[in-house]
Design a protein around this motif. Sequence first.
Motif, PDB file in Angstrom:
ATOM      1  N   PRO A   1      -2.482   7.079   2.428  1.00  0.00           N
ATOM      2  CA  PRO A   1      -3.353   5.959   2.074  1.00  0.00           C
ATOM      3  C   PRO A   1      -2.648   4.616   2.279  1.00  0.00           C
ATOM      4  O   PRO A   1      -1.419   4.534   2.329  1.00  0.00           O
ATOM      5  N   ASP A   2      -3.442   3.566   2.353  1.00  0.00           N
ATOM      6  CA  ASP A   2      -2.895   2.208   2.318  1.00  0.00           C
ATOM      7  C   ASP A   2      -2.654   1.757   0.881  1.00  0.00           C
ATOM      8  O   ASP A   2      -1.779   0.928   0.628  1.00  0.00           O
ATOM      9  N   VAL A   3      -3.470   2.258  -0.028  1.00  0.00           N
ATOM     10  CA  VAL A   3      -3.361   1.884  -1.431  1.00  0.00           C
ATOM     11  C   VAL A   3      -3.908   3.026  -2.271  1.00  0.00           C
ATOM     12  O   VAL A   3      -4.814   3.763  -1.842  1.00  0.00           O
ATOM     13  N   VAL A   4      -3.334   3.188  -3.477  1.00  0.00           N
ATOM     14  CA  VAL A   4      -3.818   4.177  -4.432  1.00  0.00           C
ATOM     15  C   VAL A   4      -4.442   3.439  -5.601  1.00  0.00           C
ATOM     16  O   VAL A   4      -3.813   2.554  -6.204  1.00  0.00           O
TER      17      VAL A   4
ATOM     18  N   THR B   1       5.444   7.266  -2.372  1.00  0.00           N
ATOM     19  CA  THR B   1       6.655   6.600  -2.848  1.00  0.00           C
ATOM     20  C   THR B   1       6.758   5.165  -2.354  1.00  0.00           C
ATOM     21  O   THR B   1       7.646   4.427  -2.796  1.00  0.00           O
ATOM     22  N   ASP B   2       5.864   4.772  -1.438  1.00  0.00           N
ATOM     23  CA  ASP B   2       6.043   3.461  -0.821  1.00  0.00           C
ATOM     24  C   ASP B   2       4.768   2.636  -0.714  1.00  0.00           C
ATOM     25  O   ASP B   2       4.781   1.543  -0.149  1.00  0.00           O
ATOM     26  N   LYS B   3       3.657   3.153  -1.243  1.00  0.00           N
ATOM     27  CA  LYS B   3       2.394   2.416  -1.156  1.00  0.00           C
ATOM     28  C   LYS B   3       2.061   1.787  -2.514  1.00  0.00           C
ATOM     29  O   LYS B   3       2.421   2.318  -3.567  1.00  0.00           O
ATOM     30  N   PRO B   4       1.356   0.661  -2.510  1.00  0.00           N
ATOM     31  CA  PRO B   4       0.975   0.049  -3.785  1.00  0.00           C
ATOM     32  C   PRO B   4       0.017   0.951  -4.574  1.00  0.00           C
ATOM     33  O   PRO B   4      -0.867   1.587  -4.002  1.00  0.00           O
ATOM     34  N   VAL B   5       0.246   0.975  -5.874  1.00  0.00           N
ATOM     35  CA  VAL B   5      -0.602   1.737  -6.788  1.00  0.00           C
ATOM     36  C   VAL B   5      -1.177   0.752  -7.804  1.00  0.00           C
ATOM     37  O   VAL B   5      -0.417   0.106  -8.546  1.00  0.00           O
ATOM     38  N   ILE B   6      -2.488   0.626  -7.834  1.00  0.00           N
ATOM     39  CA  ILE B   6      -3.170  -0.211  -8.817  1.00  0.00           C
ATOM     40  C   ILE B   6      -3.745   0.737  -9.872  1.00  0.00           C
ATOM     41  O   ILE B   6      -4.609   1.552  -9.567  1.00  0.00           O
TER      42      ILE B   6
ATOM     43  N   THR C   1       6.209   6.307 -16.500  1.00  0.00           N
ATOM     44  CA  THR C   1       6.480   6.519 -15.071  1.00  0.00           C
ATOM     45  C   THR C   1       7.729   5.802 -14.567  1.00  0.00           C
ATOM     46  O   THR C   1       8.002   5.821 -13.366  1.00  0.00           O
ATOM     47  N   TYR C   2       8.507   5.207 -15.456  1.00  0.00           N
ATOM     48  CA  TYR C   2       9.589   4.345 -14.972  1.00  0.00           C
ATOM     49  C   TYR C   2      10.646   5.091 -14.170  1.00  0.00           C
ATOM     50  O   TYR C   2      11.380   4.490 -13.389  1.00  0.00           O
ATOM     51  N   ARG C   3      10.717   6.412 -14.312  1.00  0.00           N
ATOM     52  CA  ARG C   3      11.701   7.182 -13.561  1.00  0.00           C
ATOM     53  C   ARG C   3      11.193   7.602 -12.180  1.00  0.00           C
ATOM     54  O   ARG C   3      11.962   8.152 -11.391  1.00  0.00           O
ATOM     55  N   ARG C   4       9.951   7.361 -11.890  1.00  0.00           N
ATOM     56  CA  ARG C   4       9.386   7.813 -10.614  1.00  0.00           C
ATOM     57  C   ARG C   4       9.853   6.921  -9.467  1.00  0.00           C
ATOM     58  O   ARG C   4      10.056   5.701  -9.629  1.00  0.00           O
ATOM     59  N   ALA C   5       9.950   7.540  -8.303  1.00  0.00           N
ATOM     60  CA  ALA C   5      10.458   6.826  -7.132  1.00  0.00           C
ATOM     61  C   ALA C   5       9.590   5.629  -6.771  1.00  0.00           C
ATOM     62  O   ALA C   5      10.080   4.586  -6.336  1.00  0.00           O
ATOM     63  N   GLY C   6       8.292   5.747  -6.941  1.00  0.00           N
ATOM     64  CA  GLY C   6       7.394   4.677  -6.550  1.00  0.00           C
ATOM     65  C   GLY C   6       7.102   3.673  -7.633  1.00  0.00           C
ATOM     66  O   GLY C   6       6.192   2.841  -7.479  1.00  0.00           O
TER      67      GLY C   6
ATOM     68  N   VAL D   1      -5.623  -5.402  -4.923  1.00  0.00           N
ATOM     69  CA  VAL D   1      -5.421  -4.716  -3.638  1.00  0.00           C
ATOM     70  C   VAL D   1      -5.121  -5.740  -2.550  1.00  0.00           C
ATOM     71  O   VAL D   1      -4.190  -5.573  -1.738  1.00  0.00           O
ATOM     72  N   ILE D   2      -5.890  -6.819  -2.501  1.00  0.00           N
ATOM     73  CA  ILE D   2      -5.668  -7.861  -1.501  1.00  0.00           C
ATOM     74  C   ILE D   2      -4.249  -8.405  -1.594  1.00  0.00           C
ATOM     75  O   ILE D   2      -3.569  -8.626  -0.584  1.00  0.00           O
ATOM     76  N   ASP D   3      -3.783  -8.602  -2.835  1.00  0.00           N
ATOM     77  CA  ASP D   3      -2.463  -9.200  -3.026  1.00  0.00           C
ATOM     78  C   ASP D   3      -1.328  -8.249  -2.657  1.00  0.00           C
ATOM     79  O   ASP D   3      -0.194  -8.700  -2.444  1.00  0.00           O
ATOM     80  N   ARG D   4      -1.614  -6.918  -2.595  1.00  0.00           N
ATOM     81  CA  ARG D   4      -0.522  -5.963  -2.477  1.00  0.00           C
ATOM     82  C   ARG D   4      -0.560  -5.105  -1.216  1.00  0.00           C
ATOM     83  O   ARG D   4       0.303  -4.253  -1.039  1.00  0.00           O
ATOM     84  N   VAL D   5      -1.549  -5.292  -0.380  1.00  0.00           N
ATOM     85  CA  VAL D   5      -1.620  -4.527   0.877  1.00  0.00           C
ATOM     86  C   VAL D   5      -1.371  -5.487   2.026  1.00  0.00           C
ATOM     87  O   VAL D   5      -2.272  -6.240   2.441  1.00  0.00           O
TER      88      VAL D   5
END
Length: 794
Positions: free
Chosen positions: A625-628, A688-693, A707-712, A748-752
């Motif tokens: 995905p581009d965004v989650v 691990t590398d896409k923005p998550v809203i 979730t602070y230990r998660r890679a993303g 989403v606009i601000d982060r993709v």
Amino acid sequence: MNLRRGATPRGSGVLSDDETREIDAYWRAANYLSVGQIYLLDNPLLREPLQPHHIKPRLLGHWGTTPGLNFCYAHLNRVIKARDLDMIYVMGPGHGGPAAVANAWLEGTYSEVYPDVSLDAAGMRRLFRQFSFPGGVPSHVAPETPGSIHEGGELGYSLAHAYGAAFDNPDLVVACIVGDGEAETGPLAASWHSNKFLDPVKDGAVLPILHLNGYKIANPTVLARIPEEELAQLLDGYGYRPYLVGGDDPASMHRKMAAALDQALDEIADIQRGAREEGLTERRRWPMIVLRTPKGWTGPKEVDGLPVEGTWRSHQVPLAGVRDDAEHLALLEQWLRSYRPDELFTDDGRPVEALRAMAPEGERRMSANPHANGGSLLKPLALPDFRDHAVPVDKPGTTTSAPTRVLGTFLRDVVKANPSTFRIMGADETASNRLGDVFDVTDRVFQGERLATDEHQGPSGQVIEVLSEHLCQGWLEGYLLTGRHGLFNSYEAFIHIVDAMFNQHAKWLKVTRDLPWRRPIASLNYLLSSHVWRQDHNGFTHQDPGFLDVVLNKKPEIVRVYLPPDANTLLSVGDHCLRSQDYVNVIVAGKQPALDWLPMDAAIAHATRGIGIWEWASTDGGADPDVVLACAGDIPTLETLAATDLLRQLFPELRVRVVNVVDLMRLQPSSEHPHGMPDRDYDALFTTDKPVIFAFHGYPYLIHRLTYRRAGHPNLHVRGYKEEGTTTTPFDMVMLNDLDRFHLVMDVIDRVPSLGGRVAHIRQRMADERLRLRAHTREHGEDAPEVSGWTWPH
């Protein structure tokens, strides 16, 4: 003497001289064992003169309340044997641990549960050594103590626990010792009203014993210092018939206590017989005992020239410098020998036969009563098939249902199928939370006056409502701890009232998991509705989702939090929670009509997974995905889906993945919580590398905490409640907290980055839409039709 002037209990002087001596010997033995627990590291039977090395290096514990507790225990054992009573003992005074342990050991139960603490001198030494000692047992009545269902460390809940234990237990008598310090708390003051909810036909009985010893840690107690007539009027006004047993002479006190107990138990039997055999429906006054004794009774009368017995100085450790002060050491030895241990224990340290004969046998021992190990009595609920209550969902997001109303039809059938093992508690909110279908098969139980205008009020029932969350929680805890099942429904904001009670129950469950002799009990189930996002009419005071934060402070193996997005998922989650054991389950669900997202089969699968991609709403086509867009909670799910709809229209090429979370614990790593996801599974969902809203029901930082230990995690942006609220429309509430669909699109606009500079005008349009819709609410007093009537497009 009867506290109600002018009468004396029948059977006064019932004890013979021999019986008085026998009870006194048992009391002395329990007192000796209690003092030994506080002080002694060795030399448990005083076979040699007491020396400093026999004393614990750290003296911890509470003596002041203990002799009164032992006095009650000895006398209750007499009536259990004489009447073959099924009785448990709830110790309200905060640190009565020495008494509970001492009596369990005297009765032999302690050695049965803990064979290394044997019923002899070696076992007595271990009994003493372990008390308030590293790796040992606490100074209060705790889960480790056989016979206990009540944690005394936090005051105020003993009487509510006692009544909860008595509900639907028609043959049980619960003796509840209420400390006079505890009696000053708000929860205990309200708990006296529990007698208005006790059905003499189907419930057991509670015998409150208000123990007035006059002092707390450093202050006098209120009820011990008011005139006796005023105290009598207070207790009479609560609906009790109180009997006073007061004094300090042991022989006289034994006779008074025996007479009062016989009188009280005769009255209980008479009330129950009248209701059960003669059909008498008029509410009767239940008896209770007011026991007035010196604080620290039978302990040192004076230490260092200051009075101790009968004062606040006896509250904890009356002799504090025993290891270093020869005079204190001599006083301790004198105190211990005043109980004449040579008369009470054999050469090998066993209680003499006369003492053993004073205790009831088998499960009649209060320390071995199965009701105090409720899991041994627990039977599974007879649960109907929740799928029979499913709402049809042909297309996601096009029809509406009120989730808790749908759950109410399921709970109605649960109530009907389990008439003596399931109860619903609520603070006058069962109907308000849309669970009213349960009243098709049960009443609200109430023993007070009932009027023709009342609805669903009766002398018995499986719903108990009182405007005290403390009582609801305490009753349910007592009910669960004695082997039954239940549900506590509440407005979300006001469940905070029982934060501390929840803490204690969770700690109890944590400890009992490491005690193999404690059998699992039914889970404590909370249903929180009238929640933060739909308290738009009551306003800011009713808007608080913070109970979730409190719950997540507890041990992971104990707590579960569920945020079902629609009615069918709520049914699946509710069924699961009612089947579970040894957990605290928190379910947050709306009561207002909301969109149905999942047909039942899909809802079951989704609830079972606890988290998952909603493919029908996503546009990533199974690719990267581009965004989650993630969501947890019914209103955040609605806004997330509405934002997804906007993104489809505005950016049809954008690959959006929608992830819905039902089980909040799935966000944690599997190393942190039994429901947690391995990193590989979490990364597969969220990348691990896409923005998550992430749109969340509660305070945003809670998701970061999970979730602070998660890679993303650096890519995670959470929207949730940020303490902005008022009396306004539902959509204005989400706009006030920047959780609305337009703000999610802006995120989403601000982060993709791939959307590029062409999006400035769209971002501005989203901000303008927020302003337009807010203006609509101010002009019309309701949300615009395009918001309130939005459905998922097909």
